[in-house]
Each structure stands twice: as C-alpha cells, then as structure tokens.
Design an enzyme around this catalytic site. Structure first.
Site, PDB file in Angstrom:
ATOM      1  N   SER A 151      48.305 -31.156  40.295  1.00 36.96           N
ATOM      2  CA  SER A 151      46.932 -31.068  41.124  1.00 36.96           C
ATOM      3  C   SER A 151      46.918 -32.438  41.575  1.00 36.96           C
ATOM      4  O   SER A 151      47.392 -32.355  42.066  1.00 36.96           O
ATOM      5  CB  SER A 151      46.020 -30.610  39.644  1.00 36.96           C
ATOM      6  OG  SER A 151      44.285 -30.820  40.418  1.00 36.96           O
ATOM      7  N   TYR A 165      43.057 -28.358  51.084  1.00 33.18           N
ATOM      8  CA  TYR A 165      43.696 -28.661  50.040  1.00 33.18           C
ATOM      9  C   TYR A 165      42.785 -28.813  48.005  1.00 33.18           C
ATOM     10  O   TYR A 165      43.838 -28.564  47.400  1.00 33.18           O
ATOM     11  CB  TYR A 165      44.278 -30.142  50.749  1.00 33.18           C
ATOM     12  CG  TYR A 165      45.722 -30.424  49.292  1.00 33.18           C
ATOM     13  CD1 TYR A 165      46.893 -30.125  49.578  1.00 33.18           C
ATOM     14  CD2 TYR A 165      44.848 -31.925  49.275  1.00 33.18           C
ATOM     15  CE1 TYR A 165      47.411 -30.951  48.331  1.00 33.18           C
ATOM     16  CE2 TYR A 165      45.769 -32.662  48.129  1.00 33.18           C
ATOM     17  CZ  TYR A 165      46.994 -32.373  48.144  1.00 33.18           C
ATOM     18  OH  TYR A 165      47.664 -33.249  47.334  1.00 33.18           O
ATOM     19  N   LYS A 169      44.081 -27.590  45.466  1.00 34.85           N
ATOM     20  CA  LYS A 169      44.084 -28.067  43.754  1.00 34.85           C
ATOM     21  C   LYS A 169      43.448 -28.466  43.187  1.00 34.85           C
ATOM     22  O   LYS A 169      44.108 -28.417  41.721  1.00 34.85           O
ATOM     23  CB  LYS A 169      44.300 -29.623  44.096  1.00 34.85           C
ATOM     24  CG  LYS A 169      45.961 -29.836  45.502  1.00 34.85           C
ATOM     25  CD  LYS A 169      46.672 -29.688  44.833  1.00 34.85           C
ATOM     26  CE  LYS A 169      48.245 -30.917  44.725  1.00 34.85           C
ATOM     27  NZ  LYS A 169      49.476 -29.928  44.781  1.00 34.85           N
TER      28      LYS A 169
HETATM   29  P1  NAD Z   1      56.183 -34.557  49.847  1.00 33.42           P
HETATM   30  O1  NAD Z   1      56.083 -33.837  51.416  1.00 33.42           O
HETATM   31  O2  NAD Z   1      57.272 -35.615  50.199  1.00 33.42           O
HETATM   32  O3  NAD Z   1      56.626 -33.895  49.135  1.00 33.42           O
HETATM   33  C1  NAD Z   1      56.318 -32.661  49.506  1.00 33.42           C
HETATM   34  C2  NAD Z   1      58.041 -31.246  48.871  1.00 33.42           C
HETATM   35  O4  NAD Z   1      57.767 -29.936  48.864  1.00 33.42           O
HETATM   36  C3  NAD Z   1      58.536 -31.812  50.091  1.00 33.42           C
HETATM   37  O5  NAD Z   1      59.577 -31.661  49.823  1.00 33.42           O
HETATM   38  C4  NAD Z   1      58.761 -30.204  50.837  1.00 33.42           C
HETATM   39  O6  NAD Z   1      59.472 -29.767  51.069  1.00 33.42           O
HETATM   40  C5  NAD Z   1      58.221 -29.324  49.386  1.00 33.42           C
HETATM   41  N1  NAD Z   1      57.783 -27.978  50.035  1.00 33.42           N
HETATM   42  C6  NAD Z   1      56.694 -27.732  51.151  1.00 33.42           C
HETATM   43  N2  NAD Z   1      55.832 -26.776  50.861  1.00 33.42           N
HETATM   44  C7  NAD Z   1      57.606 -26.001  50.155  1.00 33.42           C
HETATM   45  C8  NAD Z   1      57.815 -24.606  49.501  1.00 33.42           C
HETATM   46  N3  NAD Z   1      56.622 -23.518  50.108  1.00 33.42           N
HETATM   47  N4  NAD Z   1      58.892 -24.307  49.186  1.00 33.42           N
HETATM   48  C9  NAD Z   1      58.821 -25.369  48.408  1.00 33.42           C
HETATM   49  N5  NAD Z   1      58.855 -26.638  48.577  1.00 33.42           N
HETATM   50  C10 NAD Z   1      58.122 -26.295  49.600  1.00 33.42           C
HETATM   51  O7  NAD Z   1      54.577 -34.935  48.912  1.00 33.42           O
HETATM   52  P2  NAD Z   1      54.861 -35.562  47.695  1.00 33.42           P
HETATM   53  O8  NAD Z   1      53.626 -36.472  48.196  1.00 33.42           O
HETATM   54  O9  NAD Z   1      55.963 -35.852  46.663  1.00 33.42           O
HETATM   55  O10 NAD Z   1      53.827 -34.520  46.787  1.00 33.42           O
HETATM   56  C11 NAD Z   1      54.396 -33.478  46.258  1.00 33.42           C
HETATM   57  C12 NAD Z   1      53.062 -33.048  45.592  1.00 33.42           C
HETATM   58  O11 NAD Z   1      51.592 -33.914  44.283  1.00 33.42           O
HETATM   59  C13 NAD Z   1      52.361 -32.052  45.862  1.00 33.42           C
HETATM   60  O12 NAD Z   1      51.659 -30.990  45.300  1.00 33.42           O
HETATM   61  C14 NAD Z   1      51.078 -32.897  46.354  1.00 33.42           C
HETATM   62  O13 NAD Z   1      49.864 -32.442  46.479  1.00 33.42           O
HETATM   63  C15 NAD Z   1      51.544 -33.983  45.166  1.00 33.42           C
HETATM   64  N6  NAD Z   1      49.822 -35.145  45.331  1.00 33.42           N
HETATM   65  C16 NAD Z   1      50.665 -36.097  45.838  1.00 33.42           C
HETATM   66  C17 NAD Z   1      49.891 -37.445  46.169  1.00 33.42           C
HETATM   67  C18 NAD Z   1      50.139 -38.688  46.684  1.00 33.42           C
HETATM   68  O14 NAD Z   1      49.445 -38.927  46.229  1.00 33.42           O
HETATM   69  N7  NAD Z   1      51.198 -38.820  47.195  1.00 33.42           N
HETATM   70  C19 NAD Z   1      48.365 -37.399  45.850  1.00 33.42           C
HETATM   71  C20 NAD Z   1      48.065 -35.923  44.609  1.00 33.42           C
HETATM   72  C21 NAD Z   1      48.633 -34.944  44.724  1.00 33.42           C
END
Ligand code: NAD
Length: 283
Positions: A151, A165, A169
């Site tokens: 989330s 988003y 989430k």
């Molecule tokens: P990121 O972009 O590095 O990682 C996301 C990954 O998901 C990528 O490797 C991408 O290729 C893959 N992806 C995207 N669409 C896809 C699909 N349809 N099927 C399969 N793979 C797919 O970003 P992140 O920051 O590592 O994010 C990881 C998770 O954490 C996400 O759900 C994001 O919303 C959540 N999140 C991240 C943060 C943060 O601070 N980075 C904060 C809150 C939530």
C-alpha cells in the site's frame, strides 16, 4: 538454517527498486523466489526480460534459487502465468509479495481516464489478478500461506497529485483486510506495508535529495519486514498494515471514534444536531 528454508516466494515487480531487495532478502533467508517483472519504465511503458533476469542471476550467484517471470500483473492471464511459472519452477507457493507498481501523477482536475485506469489496473486490479490464483492454490494445498501487499501513505494518509495512485493503494489495504478474514480458516495471512524508500519512483521528490536522508532511504531497509511477515515469526500476525521507512516501523490503523449515539427520535439525527455534536463525534 534459514528462516524460510523450504518455502517458495513470488515477488511481483522485483526486477528493481524495493521488490528487488525483497527478492534478494527472501532468497538470502532460504526461500526459492519467482522474480516477476514486466521490465517497463517508471510510468509503465515498454517491457522486457532484462530486469527480472538480472535479479535471478544475482540470487543464483549468491547461492540461492530463483526463476524469472515477465507477465503483466494487471491481467488475469498474467496472474495465472505467474502462478504457473512458480509451479513449473518450484512446485508450490507459500509466500506472495504484491509489489509491482507504476506512477502517473496528475492533479485531480487534470486527471484523465487513461492515467486513472492504468494506475488502478497495475496496483489494485493487479493485486486481485495475482492474488486470486495464488490464494486458491494455497487453499487447495492446505498448508496456509503469507500474502503481503504494498500500500502507500499516499492512499492511507493522502498526497497531492496522486488521486489515482492513492485510490489504488488504499484499495489494496482494503483488499488485504477483507482477504485476511477470508483466509483465516485456511491459515492464510494477509498483511500490507506502506514503505518509504529512494527508488526510481521517488528519486525526483525533493525530500529524498537531502544527503542526510539518502542513507536512511535505502530500499533494502524495507525488506526485513517482508522476511518477518513471510516467516513463522509472525504466524499470529494478519490483517495489519505496517508503515516502514528510514528505520521506523509502525502500525497504520483505520480507527473509529467512540462517537455519539442518539437515543431519542428513533436514532434519526437532525443536521443541526450533528453540527452541535461534531466535536464529540470527531473526538
Ligand atoms: P520501482 O519502479 O523501482 O518498482 C516497481 C517495479 O514494478 C518495477 O521493477 C516495474 O518494472 C514493475 N512493474 C510495473 N508494472 C508492472 C506490471 N504491470 N507487471 C509486473 N511488474 C510491473 O518502484 P518502487 O519504489 O520499488 O516501488 C515498489 C512498490 O512500492 C510499488 O508498489 C510502489 O507503489 C510502492 N511504494 C513505494 C514507495 C517508495 O517510497 N519508493 C512508497 C510507497 C509505496
């Protein structure tokens, strides 16, 4: 002995960012890992096998077991394909981490149907498409399981420019709470995390640019919570949402205030009575 010896984990979107760290940490603790990634850009454009293959290679070089999958989480076929790849490679699934995600920010007045649908599809529908076949597989096996979904504070607390988003989430947190209730009898636990980390998704946010923040924002800091929630160390823990970021872990709760009950007039409030009691209702 690893904490997750003999377990099989699926991590969606684990070709980079936080998901890659989850995959490496789960493998380091003994799990066999299916590394799913569509391999596209931050906003979901394009695709390819290189990202998932690279993480599989890293796990194997460190002495772990892993297999790749390149399916799109946002389709039912993709969800089935992910389960099938895990069954083909390792014969079962014990742990699912829903992590895949994209970002397409826009203020609400400028939000388009395409920006809305694409973000909701990958995050919220994706959580459904992947979780349903794996949940049913876990039920059929009868040995329980742990499902951890990602989330965000953007949905649980709100954030400017992220209505698509944030809605997706917050939906994932709701899905998790309902799924935890449905999974209880089968010993299938469902928890959610709201992480904060420096990845390509957050690299342009000003707060992440400060040098003193950068060390505290390593995406690897999130993954020990995933290993804990995947393992028997947390076997009593389900239906929870955890914040994790910069070294802090806390529980995020949906709370209901004590409220005020109207006992006369059959419980029917007048709007001006509500106005008179609003401080008590909110207290
Ligand atoms: P990121 O972009 O590095 O990682 C996301 C990954 O998901 C990528 O490797 C991408 O290729 C893959 N992806 C995207 N669409 C896809 C699909 N349809 N099927 C399969 N793979 C797919 O970003 P992140 O920051 O590592 O994010 C990881 C998770 O954490 C996400 O759900 C994001 O919303 C959540 N999140 C991240 C943060 C943060 O601070 N980075 C904060 C809150 C939530």
């Amino acid at each position: 002995m690893g904490l997750l010896d003999g377990k099989v984990a699926v991590v969606t979107g684990s070709g980079g960012g936080i998901g890659r760290e989850h995959a490496l940490a789960l493998a380091k603790n003994g799990a066999k890992v299916l590394v799913n990634d569509l391999g596209g850009t931050r906003d979901g454009a394009g695709g390819g096998s290189a990202m998932a293959d690279q993480v599989v290679k890293e796990i194997q070089e460190a002495g772990g077991e892993a297999a790749p999958n390149y399916d799109n989480v946002a389709t039912m076929e993709g969800g089935q394909g992910i389960l099938q790849s895990a069954l083909d490679a390792f014969g079962k699934v014990d742990i699912l981490v829903n992590n895949a995600g994209i970002l397409r920010d826009k203020t609400f007045s400028k939000m388009t149907e395409d920006l809305w649908d694409s973000v909701v599809a990958v995050h919220l529908k994706g959580a459904f498409c992947v979780t349903q076949p794996i949940f049913n597989h876990m039920k059929e096996r009868g040995e329980g399981g742990s499902i951890i979904s990602t989330s965000s504070t953007s949905g649980l607390e709100g954030n400017f420019g992220q209505t698509n988003y944030g809605a997706a989430k917050a939906g994932i947190a709701g899905l998790t709470r309902c799924l935890a209730i449905e999974g209880l009898k089968a010993g299938i636990r469902a928890n959610a995390i709201a992480p904060v980390a420096l990845t390509r998704m957050t690299e342009d946010l000003a707060m992440f640019q400060k040098d003193e923040m950068k060390d505290r924002m390593d995406p690897g800091l999130v993954s020990p919570l995933i290993v804990y929630l995947a393992s028997d160390l947390s076997k009593e823990i389900t239906k929870k949402t955890f914040f994790i970021g910069a070294g802090t872990i806390s529980e995020m709760r949906m709370t209901r205030t004590k409220g005020v009950t109207k006992t006369d007039n059959g419980g029917l409030w007048e709007p001006d009575e509500i106005a008179g009691k609003i401080d008590e209702i909110l207290a």
